[in-house]
Design an enzyme around this catalytic site. Structure first.
Site, short mmCIF file in Angstrom:
data_model
loop_
_atom_site.label_atom_id
_atom_site.label_comp_id
_atom_site.label_asym_id
_atom_site.label_seq_id
_atom_site.Cartn_x
_atom_site.Cartn_y
_atom_site.Cartn_z
N GLY A 46 0.83 -1.20 0.00
CA GLY A 46 0.00 0.00 0.00
C GLY A 46 0.86 1.24 0.00
N GLN A 51 2.91 9.90 1.28
CA GLN A 51 4.26 9.31 1.36
C GLN A 51 5.16 9.72 0.20
OE1 GLN A 51 2.38 5.26 2.11
NE2 GLN A 51 4.34 5.02 3.15
N CYS A 91 5.86 -0.33 7.21
CA CYS A 91 5.50 0.84 6.41
C CYS A 91 6.70 1.24 5.56
CB CYS A 91 5.13 1.99 7.35
SG CYS A 91 4.71 3.52 6.50
N LEU A 92 6.45 1.57 4.29
CA LEU A 92 7.54 1.97 3.41
C LEU A 92 8.22 3.26 3.89
CD1 LEU A 92 5.94 1.16 -0.07
CD2 LEU A 92 7.64 -0.18 1.20
N HIS A 133 -4.44 1.68 7.52
CA HIS A 133 -3.06 2.18 7.62
C HIS A 133 -2.84 3.32 6.62
CE1 HIS A 133 1.49 1.33 7.89
NE2 HIS A 133 1.37 2.13 6.82
N GLU A 134 -3.28 3.12 5.36
CA GLU A 134 -3.07 4.15 4.33
C GLU A 134 -3.93 5.39 4.59
OE1 GLU A 134 -0.53 3.62 2.69
OE2 GLU A 134 -0.42 1.47 3.02
N HIS A 137 -2.22 7.67 6.89
CA HIS A 137 -1.21 8.51 6.23
C HIS A 137 -1.83 9.82 5.73
CE1 HIS A 137 2.48 6.21 6.20
NE2 HIS A 137 1.90 5.14 5.69
NI NI Z 1 2.69 3.21 5.59
#
Ligand code: NI
Length: 173
Positions: A46, A51, A91-92, A133-134, A137
């Site tokens: 995701g 991000q 998480c990226l 989660h997204e 963000h």
């Molecule tokens: Ni993330």
């Protein structure tokens, strides 16, 4: 298509609250395509526009094993949430860190597709975790915010150390 740079914790830009998408044009389609490419290459399941330093309410995800079930959610909102589940998240934007987070088990989401058409989606399990989660963000929230302040500080130090070690020697000469 182009791969985009992913912001990393504790970059303050990750704390920006994203604005609703109002224009559904070729530029938005290109952004979604670039975000999917960036997510698959990372690899991740995701990615939120926040991000990649674009502060619009857009996210992409694909929790399939074959990476052939991409979802693009524009202006997502949770209509209904029930139950609980705990999942070990990563998480990226917080590379190499994983921690248990408790979230709703089942959600019903309303969003728009890349053309602006409204749709609803029922999700549970990993897909529900990923959407929540997204969506965090887009509100400037990271999964490490669910950890204790002490643990979050440890994460910050660990990432800064990893970043220092990754710097090329020539840069310090
Ligand atoms: Ni993330």
């Amino acid at each position: 298509m182009a791969k985009l740079e992913i912001l990393e914790f504790p970059d303050r830009r990750l704390r920006t609250k994203a604005q609703p998408v109002t224009v559904f044009d070729a530029h938005l389609k290109q952004l979604a395509a670039d975000m999917l490419e960036t997510m698959y290459a990372a690899p991740g399941i995701g990615l939120a526009a926040t991000q990649v330093d674009v502060h619009q309410r857009l996210l992409v995800l694909d929790v399939s094993e074959e990476h052939d079930a991409p979802h693009v959610l524009v202006n997502p909102e949770i209509l209904h949430a029930e139950g609980h589940q705990v999942y070990q998240e990563g998480c990226l934007s917080v590379p190499g860190i994983f921690a248990d987070v408790e979230r709703a088990g089942k959600i019903r989401v309303r969003a728009q597709d890349i053309e602006g058409a409204h749709f609803e989606l029922e999700a549970e399990g990993l897909l529900a975790v990923c959407i929540q989660h997204e969506m965090d963000h887009l509100n400037g929230k990271l999964f490490v915010d669910y950890l204790s302040p002490l643990k979050r500080e440890m994460v910050r130090r660990k990432l800064e150390k990893a970043r220092r070690q990754a710097e090329p020697q020539a840069a310090t000469a």
